[in-house]
Scaffold this motif. Structure first.
Motif, PDB file in Angstrom:
ATOM      1  N   CYS A 232       0.869  -1.366   0.115  1.00  0.00           N
ATOM      2  CA  CYS A 232       0.004  -0.087  -0.023  1.00  0.00           C
ATOM      3  C   CYS A 232       0.855   1.024   0.073  1.00  0.00           C
ATOM      4  N   GLN A 233       0.249   2.406   0.021  1.00  0.00           N
ATOM      5  CA  GLN A 233       0.731   3.444  -0.008  1.00  0.00           C
ATOM      6  C   GLN A 233      -0.148   4.518   0.835  1.00  0.00           C
ATOM      7  N   PHE A 234       0.571   5.497   1.462  1.00  0.00           N
ATOM      8  CA  PHE A 234      -0.212   6.472   2.353  1.00  0.00           C
ATOM      9  C   PHE A 234      -0.006   7.828   2.176  1.00  0.00           C
ATOM     10  N   CYS A 235      -0.855   8.534   1.511  1.00  0.00           N
ATOM     11  CA  CYS A 235      -0.886   9.932   0.955  1.00  0.00           C
ATOM     12  C   CYS A 235      -1.662  10.957   2.013  1.00  0.00           C
ATOM     13  N   ALA A 236      -1.043  12.032   2.126  1.00  0.00           N
ATOM     14  CA  ALA A 236      -1.547  12.916   3.330  1.00  0.00           C
ATOM     15  C   ALA A 236      -0.781  14.254   3.009  1.00  0.00           C
ATOM     16  N   VAL A 237      -1.250  15.400   3.619  1.00  0.00           N
ATOM     17  CA  VAL A 237      -0.479  16.613   3.828  1.00  0.00           C
ATOM     18  C   VAL A 237      -0.557  17.049   5.087  1.00  0.00           C
ATOM     19  N   LEU A 238       0.611  17.747   5.614  1.00  0.00           N
ATOM     20  CA  LEU A 238       0.761  18.201   6.740  1.00  0.00           C
ATOM     21  C   LEU A 238       0.440  19.709   6.832  1.00  0.00           C
ATOM     22  N   ILE A 239      -0.252  20.319   7.080  1.00  0.00           N
ATOM     23  CA  ILE A 239      -0.641  21.992   7.123  1.00  0.00           C
ATOM     24  C   ILE A 239      -0.411  22.595   8.423  1.00  0.00           C
ATOM     25  N   ASP A 240       0.542  23.439   8.457  1.00  0.00           N
ATOM     26  CA  ASP A 240       0.643  24.338   9.632  1.00  0.00           C
ATOM     27  C   ASP A 240      -0.037  25.603   9.726  1.00  0.00           C
ATOM     28  N   LEU A 241      -0.862  25.905  10.703  1.00  0.00           N
ATOM     29  CA  LEU A 241      -1.666  27.356  10.607  1.00  0.00           C
ATOM     30  C   LEU A 241      -1.572  28.144  11.546  1.00  0.00           C
ATOM     31  N   HIS A 242      -1.482  29.460  11.262  1.00  0.00           N
ATOM     32  CA  HIS A 242      -1.297  30.553  12.332  1.00  0.00           C
ATOM     33  C   HIS A 242      -2.179  30.285  13.470  1.00  0.00           C
ATOM     34  N   GLU A 243      -1.846  30.421  14.479  1.00  0.00           N
ATOM     35  CA  GLU A 243      -2.763  30.358  15.684  1.00  0.00           C
ATOM     36  C   GLU A 243      -3.880  31.012  15.869  1.00  0.00           C
ATOM     37  N   GLN A 244      -3.465  32.446  15.394  1.00  0.00           N
ATOM     38  CA  GLN A 244      -4.246  33.549  15.796  1.00  0.00           C
ATOM     39  C   GLN A 244      -5.055  33.747  14.504  1.00  0.00           C
ATOM     40  N   THR A 245      -4.593  33.682  13.355  1.00  0.00           N
ATOM     41  CA  THR A 245      -5.271  34.296  11.947  1.00  0.00           C
ATOM     42  C   THR A 245      -5.796  33.142  11.282  1.00  0.00           C
ATOM     43  N   GLY A 246      -5.454  31.975  11.388  1.00  0.00           N
ATOM     44  CA  GLY A 246      -5.709  30.630  10.556  1.00  0.00           C
ATOM     45  C   GLY A 246      -5.135  30.544   9.342  1.00  0.00           C
ATOM     46  N   LYS A 247      -4.332  31.437   9.077  1.00  0.00           N
ATOM     47  CA  LYS A 247      -3.598  31.440   7.689  1.00  0.00           C
ATOM     48  C   LYS A 247      -2.666  30.382   7.845  1.00  0.00           C
ATOM     49  N   ALA A 248      -2.547  29.735   6.492  1.00  0.00           N
ATOM     50  CA  ALA A 248      -1.589  28.602   6.250  1.00  0.00           C
ATOM     51  C   ALA A 248       0.046  29.309   6.234  1.00  0.00           C
ATOM     52  N   VAL A 249       0.859  28.631   7.115  1.00  0.00           N
ATOM     53  CA  VAL A 249       2.101  29.104   7.034  1.00  0.00           C
ATOM     54  C   VAL A 249       3.015  27.697   6.329  1.00  0.00           C
ATOM     55  N   ALA A 250       2.644  26.721   6.231  1.00  0.00           N
ATOM     56  CA  ALA A 250       3.093  25.622   5.446  1.00  0.00           C
ATOM     57  C   ALA A 250       2.316  24.601   5.064  1.00  0.00           C
ATOM     58  N   ILE A 251       2.604  23.900   3.809  1.00  0.00           N
ATOM     59  CA  ILE A 251       2.035  22.849   3.442  1.00  0.00           C
ATOM     60  C   ILE A 251       3.181  21.741   3.037  1.00  0.00           C
ATOM     61  N   GLU A 252       3.049  20.485   3.641  1.00  0.00           N
ATOM     62  CA  GLU A 252       3.829  19.524   3.087  1.00  0.00           C
ATOM     63  C   GLU A 252       3.361  18.229   2.602  1.00  0.00           C
ATOM     64  N   ARG A 253       3.456  17.749   1.485  1.00  0.00           N
ATOM     65  CA  ARG A 253       3.312  16.318   1.044  1.00  0.00           C
ATOM     66  C   ARG A 253       3.479  15.305   1.788  1.00  0.00           C
ATOM     67  N   VAL A 254       2.836  14.288   1.957  1.00  0.00           N
ATOM     68  CA  VAL A 254       3.362  12.913   2.710  1.00  0.00           C
ATOM     69  C   VAL A 254       3.060  11.855   1.917  1.00  0.00           C
ATOM     70  N   CYS A 255       4.048  11.117   1.669  1.00  0.00           N
ATOM     71  CA  CYS A 255       3.544   9.831   0.573  1.00  0.00           C
ATOM     72  C   CYS A 255       4.612   8.788   1.018  1.00  0.00           C
ATOM     73  N   ILE A 256       4.209   7.640   1.918  1.00  0.00           N
ATOM     74  CA  ILE A 256       4.901   6.568   2.447  1.00  0.00           C
ATOM     75  C   ILE A 256       4.592   5.394   1.764  1.00  0.00           C
ATOM     76  N   TYR A 257       5.360   4.501   1.342  1.00  0.00           N
ATOM     77  CA  TYR A 257       5.094   3.518   0.726  1.00  0.00           C
ATOM     78  C   TYR A 257       5.710   2.122   1.357  1.00  0.00           C
ATOM     79  N   GLU A 258       4.571   1.056   1.484  1.00  0.00           N
ATOM     80  CA  GLU A 258       4.822  -0.096   2.186  1.00  0.00           C
ATOM     81  C   GLU A 258       5.740  -1.028   1.533  1.00  0.00           C
ATOM     82  N   ASP A 259       6.611  -1.626   1.990  1.00  0.00           N
ATOM     83  CA  ASP A 259       7.472  -2.562   1.493  1.00  0.00           C
ATOM     84  C   ASP A 259       6.749  -3.825   0.534  1.00  0.00           C
ATOM     85  N   SER A 260       7.135  -3.891  -0.438  1.00  0.00           N
ATOM     86  CA  SER A 260       6.827  -5.029  -1.303  1.00  0.00           C
ATOM     87  C   SER A 260       6.690  -6.557  -0.667  1.00  0.00           C
TER      88      SER A 260
END
Length: 260
Positions: A232-260
């Motif tokens: 399998c694969q695991f796809c996601a994103v990590l998003i960091d938000l400003h505590e007060q404004t809610g604006k995004a300060v970072a977004i990072e893709r995540v993709c993890i592959y299971e061993d065959s």
């Protein structure tokens, strides 16, 4: 505030790999909120059952969004009104069971989670753009807002991102199961990706048994699809938000592959 948004979980293999990855990686990621699209998480790869929802909660998922397979498991129709952690598309017709958004407390802040479904090549629902606008009008005091835009085309998902830029924290595309490499923060502070991808068997076709899909494409005869097997694969994103404004300060893709 850090949000982990997990792509469409496909079938039992996707569920089990979600459990495996979260058990290992949550301490490293340290998210304040974990959201997953669960519309394909049942054993058949179509719909969400109450039992599977509970398994995802036990694994560490806190909120679940849906999509065009929302009602493929009949037991969810009665259950969904009892569980505010499950959000179905807000542009379903009035009177549809469940809710199109939910507000949850995270670190002393309110986070609004909205789910809408696109119309291009997918549905004839009410306008998703106007549906989001109406919800936002009723929650002007909430700064942290995550929108799951469940749609077939990248253009419609990207259009939603631009429509909401500066008004929500993030617009996350789901449904097409292929993680796109276009993650970015739009000029007014909204994180955007046109598809977060999926969690499921990577050697199938969108998580489904490729031999059955190929037969259907080659013969144009009816074919019952089934969830694929294998790593399998695991796809996601990590998003960091400003505590007060809610604006995004970072977004990072995540993709993890299971061993065959």
């Amino acid at each position: 505030m850090r949000v982990l948004f997990i792509g469409d979980v496909v079938g039992r293999p996707g569920l089990e790999f979600t459990e495996k990855v979260l058990a290992r990686r949550l301490p490293d990621w340290q998210p304040d909120l974990v959201v997953a699209n669960g519309e394909n998480a049942s054993a058949s790869g179509r719909g969400l059952s109450p039992r599977v929802a509970e398994q995802l909660y036990e694994a560490g998922v806190e909120l679940l969004t849906l999509g065009n397979h929302a009602w493929d498991q009949r037991e969810l129709v009665e259950y969904i009104d009892t569980d505010a952690r499950i959000v179905r598309p807000a542009n379903f017709p009035p009177g549809t069971p469940g809710r199109g958004y939910t507000v949850c407390p995270v670190n002393g802040k309110s986070v609004l989670i909205i789910n809408v479904m696109g119309r291009t090549f997918l549905s004839q629902l009410d306008c998703p753009f106007r549906a989001v606008d109406e919800i936002l009008d009723g929650h002007r005091d909430v700064q942290h807002v995550i929108v799951d835009m469940h749609a077939e085309t990248t253009s419609e998902k990207l259009a939603m991102g631009w429509h909401l830029d500066g008004r929500v924290s993030a617009v996350i595309g789901t449904h097409t199961h292929v993680q796109t490499a276009d993650e970015r923060i739009l000029p007014r502070g909204t994180a955007m990706i046109t598809d977060v991808g999926m969690v499921g068997p990577r050697n199938g076709i969108l998580g489904m048994d490729r031999s059955r899909i190929l037969r259907k494409m080659l013969t144009q005869m009816p074919e019952r699809f089934a969830v694929a097997e294998g790593p399998c694969q695991f796809c996601a994103v990590l998003i960091d938000l400003h505590e007060q404004t809610g604006k995004a300060v970072a977004i990072e893709r995540v993709c993890i592959y299971e061993d065959s």
